[in-house]
Design an enzyme around this catalytic site. Structure first.
Site, PDB file in Angstrom:
ATOM      1  N   HIS A 286      -1.954 -11.375  -0.716  1.00  0.00           N
ATOM      2  CA  HIS A 286      -0.898 -12.330  -1.096  1.00  0.00           C
ATOM      3  C   HIS A 286      -0.762 -13.490  -0.100  1.00  0.00           C
ATOM      4  O   HIS A 286      -0.421 -13.255   1.067  1.00  0.00           O
ATOM      5  CB  HIS A 286       0.445 -11.602  -1.194  1.00  0.00           C
ATOM      6  CG  HIS A 286       0.385 -10.337  -1.992  1.00  0.00           C
ATOM      7  ND1 HIS A 286       0.219 -10.338  -3.355  1.00  0.00           N
ATOM      8  CD2 HIS A 286       0.458  -9.025  -1.628  1.00  0.00           C
ATOM      9  CE1 HIS A 286       0.200  -9.081  -3.794  1.00  0.00           C
ATOM     10  NE2 HIS A 286       0.335  -8.274  -2.767  1.00  0.00           N
TER      11      HIS A 286
ATOM     12  N   SER B 161      -5.678 -15.185  -2.566  1.00  0.00           N
ATOM     13  CA  SER B 161      -4.569 -14.278  -2.806  1.00  0.00           C
ATOM     14  C   SER B 161      -5.073 -13.104  -3.652  1.00  0.00           C
ATOM     15  O   SER B 161      -6.086 -13.221  -4.337  1.00  0.00           O
ATOM     16  CB  SER B 161      -3.430 -14.987  -3.537  1.00  0.00           C
ATOM     17  OG  SER B 161      -2.281 -14.170  -3.492  1.00  0.00           O
TER      18      SER B 161
ATOM     19  N   SER C 230       1.576 -14.384  -6.615  1.00  0.00           N
ATOM     20  CA  SER C 230       2.244 -14.097  -5.333  1.00  0.00           C
ATOM     21  C   SER C 230       2.120 -15.197  -4.285  1.00  0.00           C
ATOM     22  O   SER C 230       2.766 -15.139  -3.245  1.00  0.00           O
ATOM     23  CB  SER C 230       1.699 -12.789  -4.756  1.00  0.00           C
ATOM     24  OG  SER C 230       0.317 -12.933  -4.467  1.00  0.00           O
TER      25      SER C 230
ATOM     26  N   ASP D 185      -6.304  -6.210  -0.011  1.00  0.00           N
ATOM     27  CA  ASP D 185      -5.013  -5.682  -0.461  1.00  0.00           C
ATOM     28  C   ASP D 185      -5.152  -5.342  -1.938  1.00  0.00           C
ATOM     29  O   ASP D 185      -5.145  -6.231  -2.782  1.00  0.00           O
ATOM     30  CB  ASP D 185      -3.909  -6.725  -0.238  1.00  0.00           C
ATOM     31  CG  ASP D 185      -2.522  -6.200  -0.635  1.00  0.00           C
ATOM     32  OD1 ASP D 185      -2.432  -5.149  -1.293  1.00  0.00           O
ATOM     33  OD2 ASP D 185      -1.528  -6.851  -0.268  1.00  0.00           O
TER      34      ASP D 185
ATOM     35  N   GLU E 261      -4.872  -2.685   2.757  1.00  0.00           N
ATOM     36  CA  GLU E 261      -3.432  -2.803   2.945  1.00  0.00           C
ATOM     37  C   GLU E 261      -2.582  -1.803   2.163  1.00  0.00           C
ATOM     38  O   GLU E 261      -1.572  -1.329   2.633  1.00  0.00           O
ATOM     39  CB  GLU E 261      -3.025  -4.239   2.543  1.00  0.00           C
ATOM     40  CG  GLU E 261      -1.539  -4.550   2.547  1.00  0.00           C
ATOM     41  CD  GLU E 261      -0.985  -4.847   3.928  1.00  0.00           C
ATOM     42  OE1 GLU E 261      -1.764  -4.859   4.889  1.00  0.00           O
ATOM     43  OE2 GLU E 261       0.233  -5.052   4.035  1.00  0.00           O
TER      44      GLU E 261
ATOM     45  N   ASN F  58      -2.648   1.292   5.024  1.00  0.00           N
ATOM     46  CA  ASN F  58      -1.436   1.725   4.326  1.00  0.00           C
ATOM     47  C   ASN F  58      -0.833   2.967   4.947  1.00  0.00           C
ATOM     48  O   ASN F  58       0.382   3.078   5.066  1.00  0.00           O
ATOM     49  CB  ASN F  58      -1.742   1.982   2.850  1.00  0.00           C
ATOM     50  CG  ASN F  58      -0.498   2.376   2.074  1.00  0.00           C
ATOM     51  OD1 ASN F  58       0.400   1.569   1.894  1.00  0.00           O
ATOM     52  ND2 ASN F  58      -0.424   3.639   1.647  1.00  0.00           N
TER      53      ASN F  58
ATOM     54  N   LYS G 291       3.178   1.351   8.575  1.00  0.00           N
ATOM     55  CA  LYS G 291       2.989   0.541   7.368  1.00  0.00           C
ATOM     56  C   LYS G 291       3.762   1.175   6.218  1.00  0.00           C
ATOM     57  O   LYS G 291       4.836   0.740   5.839  1.00  0.00           O
ATOM     58  CB  LYS G 291       1.495   0.381   7.054  1.00  0.00           C
ATOM     59  CG  LYS G 291       1.201  -0.808   6.127  1.00  0.00           C
ATOM     60  CD  LYS G 291       1.590  -0.533   4.697  1.00  0.00           C
ATOM     61  CE  LYS G 291       1.262  -1.626   3.743  1.00  0.00           C
ATOM     62  NZ  LYS G 291       1.652  -1.301   2.369  1.00  0.00           N
TER      63      LYS G 291
ATOM     64  N   ASP H 106       7.002  -0.924   5.390  1.00  0.00           N
ATOM     65  CA  ASP H 106       6.772  -1.985   4.396  1.00  0.00           C
ATOM     66  C   ASP H 106       7.081  -1.461   2.987  1.00  0.00           C
ATOM     67  O   ASP H 106       7.942  -2.003   2.262  1.00  0.00           O
ATOM     68  CB  ASP H 106       5.313  -2.428   4.582  1.00  0.00           C
ATOM     69  CG  ASP H 106       4.684  -3.235   3.466  1.00  0.00           C
ATOM     70  OD1 ASP H 106       5.021  -3.050   2.291  1.00  0.00           O
ATOM     71  OD2 ASP H 106       3.800  -4.047   3.778  1.00  0.00           O
ATOM     72  N   ASN H 107       6.431  -0.365   2.607  1.00  0.00           N
ATOM     73  CA  ASN H 107       6.601   0.143   1.248  1.00  0.00           C
ATOM     74  C   ASN H 107       8.068   0.524   0.990  1.00  0.00           C
ATOM     75  O   ASN H 107       8.588   0.339  -0.108  1.00  0.00           O
ATOM     76  CB  ASN H 107       5.712   1.376   1.010  1.00  0.00           C
ATOM     77  CG  ASN H 107       4.233   1.095   1.277  1.00  0.00           C
ATOM     78  OD1 ASN H 107       3.906   0.197   2.041  1.00  0.00           O
ATOM     79  ND2 ASN H 107       3.355   1.857   0.661  1.00  0.00           N
TER      80      ASN H 107
ATOM     81  N   CYS I 193      10.567  -2.949   0.309  1.00  0.00           N
ATOM     82  CA  CYS I 193      11.016  -2.973  -1.097  1.00  0.00           C
ATOM     83  C   CYS I 193      12.541  -2.889  -1.180  1.00  0.00           C
ATOM     84  O   CYS I 193      13.146  -3.426  -2.107  1.00  0.00           O
ATOM     85  CB  CYS I 193      10.371  -1.839  -1.891  1.00  0.00           C
ATOM     86  SG  CYS I 193       8.596  -2.094  -2.127  1.00  0.00           S
TER      87      CYS I 193
ATOM     88  N   HIS J   2       1.289  -2.086  -7.473  1.00  0.00           N
ATOM     89  CA  HIS J   2       0.283  -3.121  -7.208  1.00  0.00           C
ATOM     90  C   HIS J   2      -0.258  -3.791  -8.471  1.00  0.00           C
ATOM     91  O   HIS J   2      -0.438  -4.998  -8.507  1.00  0.00           O
ATOM     92  CB  HIS J   2      -0.879  -2.556  -6.387  1.00  0.00           C
ATOM     93  CG  HIS J   2      -1.807  -3.637  -5.912  1.00  0.00           C
ATOM     94  ND1 HIS J   2      -1.504  -4.439  -4.830  1.00  0.00           N
ATOM     95  CD2 HIS J   2      -2.985  -4.090  -6.402  1.00  0.00           C
ATOM     96  CE1 HIS J   2      -2.472  -5.332  -4.670  1.00  0.00           C
ATOM     97  NE2 HIS J   2      -3.386  -5.136  -5.604  1.00  0.00           N
TER      98      HIS J   2
ATOM     99  N   HIS K  53       8.279  -9.164   0.904  1.00  0.00           N
ATOM    100  CA  HIS K  53       9.063  -8.565   1.989  1.00  0.00           C
ATOM    101  C   HIS K  53       9.365  -9.587   3.087  1.00  0.00           C
ATOM    102  O   HIS K  53       8.590 -10.508   3.309  1.00  0.00           O
ATOM    103  CB  HIS K  53       8.285  -7.422   2.642  1.00  0.00           C
ATOM    104  CG  HIS K  53       7.924  -6.300   1.738  1.00  0.00           C
ATOM    105  ND1 HIS K  53       8.483  -6.100   0.498  1.00  0.00           N
ATOM    106  CD2 HIS K  53       7.035  -5.291   1.917  1.00  0.00           C
ATOM    107  CE1 HIS K  53       7.956  -5.008  -0.037  1.00  0.00           C
ATOM    108  NE2 HIS K  53       7.080  -4.507   0.784  1.00  0.00           N
TER     109      HIS K  53
ATOM    110  N   SER L 237       3.149  -4.186   9.353  1.00  0.00           N
ATOM    111  CA  SER L 237       1.953  -3.970   8.522  1.00  0.00           C
ATOM    112  C   SER L 237       0.766  -4.740   9.076  1.00  0.00           C
ATOM    113  O   SER L 237      -0.335  -4.212   9.222  1.00  0.00           O
ATOM    114  CB  SER L 237       2.197  -4.467   7.097  1.00  0.00           C
ATOM    115  OG  SER L 237       3.306  -3.816   6.552  1.00  0.00           O
TER     116      SER L 237
ATOM    117  N   GLN M  72      -3.107  -4.262  10.549  1.00  0.00           N
ATOM    118  CA  GLN M  72      -4.295  -4.919   9.986  1.00  0.00           C
ATOM    119  C   GLN M  72      -5.160  -5.525  11.089  1.00  0.00           C
ATOM    120  O   GLN M  72      -6.385  -5.368  11.083  1.00  0.00           O
ATOM    121  CB  GLN M  72      -3.886  -6.041   9.008  1.00  0.00           C
ATOM    122  CG  GLN M  72      -3.577  -5.576   7.603  1.00  0.00           C
ATOM    123  CD  GLN M  72      -4.824  -5.161   6.815  1.00  0.00           C
ATOM    124  OE1 GLN M  72      -5.943  -5.129   7.321  1.00  0.00           O
ATOM    125  NE2 GLN M  72      -4.621  -4.826   5.561  1.00  0.00           N
TER     126      GLN M  72
END
Ligand code: NAI
Length: 463
Positions: free
Chosen positions: A53, A76, A81, A128, A189, A214, A219, A223-224, A228, A334, A384, A392, A396
């Site tokens: 993204h 992307s 996104s 990703d 990711e 992930n 992460k 992040d998840n 969210c 996703h 996010h 995250s 990476q």
């Protein structure tokens, strides 16, 4: 300045840069890596193709990779996104980027193809969802004679990817196998992309090492979940301005994304129900205070439906037929196949604004569909916040350094970063929010079987 880019409007670069400067103040992990590795440039010589993204936060990631010595090209991983001002700022800074919010599926694969066009080809992938990896591996299979693949596309997505593969094969014969041979590794990711990688290992088809970013704790458990928690309701509000408090919302799936999504809706005052297929996650949802139901039982009463499963055909046409007038339907997983959007194509669509459509069902009831079923937090809002993406993306960057500097130590398998790096990522984010860590004494450390410097938990610990 590079002319090697496709962005919506390069004059947005100044706005992008201003937001990028603010994001940097919220991304302490990435900025610390620039500090730590800016001089030694461990990524010198690497040519990274990124498929992720194209947001402001990703722009900070890209500039970190560049600061560490990498040559980078970017696309992307989703048609909705991109933040056009972020893409413009990156293009203006001289990094080839190919991304426009609202690009078509054909453009999606064309832009991904363009991101591979280093004069000597890339040697690392930062992925990703797995599209960049899939593109090379699928292309190589077609080049090797598996043309039956191309003859039987099952979705618009497959039609688009195979059309692009054909174009590339005609322009540069043997290209996919050459790329497949020279890529030294991929860092992935997200849950769905990681799933694809483990499938490739099972089939004996992963040709290079992969790092599963992930499943770093810093992460997926941040992040998840917390990502969210902030970005789901943001997306629904920007799309619909609907009153959330008092509404009945159904969250399909109670994994990391589902936990964050249910918390997001509950925080906004919605009455949240959850669906699950896994008894452990169903029990967690119940004990977190959510009613756990089947979609069939909940479908006619709820106002908002969100899929978070990484699975397909979760909200099907029969469900959408049973929904009440003006129900809101969206996905934060996703891929867009969680909702059977294709089955709505022959209904009457009224576009309300970008990424918001109203669809009239045969009964006369209308649905509000967000981002055509693509992940709505990035389609309808800006994804996010920077702070959680810093965690995250610090993973990476560490994964890319690992693959580039120690790639030979790895087999063609999927790896998770070691726990000491996971703890390092967390540690880099404490100061910014004023967290003070306690320190173990030698005696305490030996009593619980660790060292005072960590790692602090055994591998089997689940957080
Ligand atoms: P997860 O595996 O932790 O959770 C998915 C849950 O859905 C599981 O608990 C599973 O049992 C459940 N599930 C599967 N099929 C179901 C069905 N038919 N009905 C009800 N529940 C079902 O995965 P995670 O990490 O939560 O990711 C979910 C999706 O979100 C993935 O596609 C991932 O790539 C994506 N993702 C999206 C983000 C975003 O910002 N939009 C951020 C992170 C991940």
């Amino acid at each position: 300045m590079a002319t090697d880019y496709i962005v919506k409007d390069i004059t947005l670069a100044e706005f992008g840069r201003k937001e990028l400067n603010i994001a940097e103040t919220e991304m302490p992990g990435l900025m610390a890596l620039r500090e730590e590795y800016g001089d030694s440039k461990p990524l010198a010589g690497s040519r990274i193709v990124g498929s992720l993204h194209m947001t402001i936060q990703t722009a900070v990631l890209i500039e970190t990779l560049v600061a560490l010595g990498a040559d980078v090209r970017w696309a992307s991983c989703n048609i909705f996104s991109t933040q056009d001002h972020a893409a413009a700022a990156i293009a203006e800074a001289g990094v080839p980027v190919f991304a426009i919010k609202g690009q078509t599926l054909e453009e999606h694969w064309d832009y991904l193809d363009k991101s591979f066009m280093f004069p000597e080809g890339p040697n690392l992938i930062l992925d990703d969802g797995g599209d960049a990896t899939l593109y090379i591996l699928l292309g190589a299979r077609v080049e090797n004679g598996e043309t039956d693949l191309i003859e039987t596309p099952t979705s618009e997505e497959e039609v688009a990817v195979f059309a692009q593969i054909k174009k590339r094969m005609a322009a540069s014969p043997g290209w996919f196998n050459k790329m497949k041979a020279q890529i030294q590794g991929v860092s992935e990711e997200t849950t769905t992309g990681v799933h694809r990688l483990y499938e490739l290992v099972k089939q004996g088809q992963l040709p290079f090492p992969a790092i599963n970013v992930n499943d770093s704790v810093t992460k997926s458990k941040f992040d998840n979940k917390y990502g969210c928690k902030e970005s789901l309701v943001d997306g629904i509000r920007r799309a619909t301005d609907t009153m959330m408090a008092g509404k009945v919302a159904v969250v399909c799936g109670y994994g990391d994304v589902g936990k964050g999504s249910a918390a997001s809706l509950a925080g906004a005052g919605a009455r949240v129900k959850v669906t699950e297929i896994d008894p452990i996650c169903a029990l967690q949802a119940a004990m977190d205070g959510f009613e756990v139901v089947t979609l069939e039982d909940a479908v006619s009463d709820a106002d908002i439906f969100i899929t978070t499963t990484g699975n397909k055909d979760v909200i099907r046409i029969e469900h959408m037929r049973a929904m009440k007038d003006m129900a809101i339907v969206g996905n934060i997983g996703h891929f867009d196949n969680e909702i059977q959007v294709a089955s709505l194509k022959n209904h009457k669509w009224t576009n309300i604004k970008d990424q918001v459509d109203m669809i009239e069902m045969p009964s006369g009831a209308r649905l509000i569909l967000l981002s055509e079923g693509r992940l709505l937090n990035l389609g309808n809002a800006t994804g996010h916040p920077s702070f959680v993406m810093s965690a995250s993306f610090t993973n990476q960057v560490l994964a890319q350094i690992e693959l580039w500097t120690k790639g030979d130590d790895y087999n063609n398998d999927v790896y998770i970063l070691p726990k000491h790096l996971d703890e390092k990522v967390a540690k880099l984010h404490l100061d910014r929010i004023g967290v003070k860590l306690s320190t173990l004494s030698e005696e305490q450390a030996s009593y619980i079987g660790v060292t005072p410097e960590g790692p602090f938990k055994p591998e089997h610990y689940r957080y």
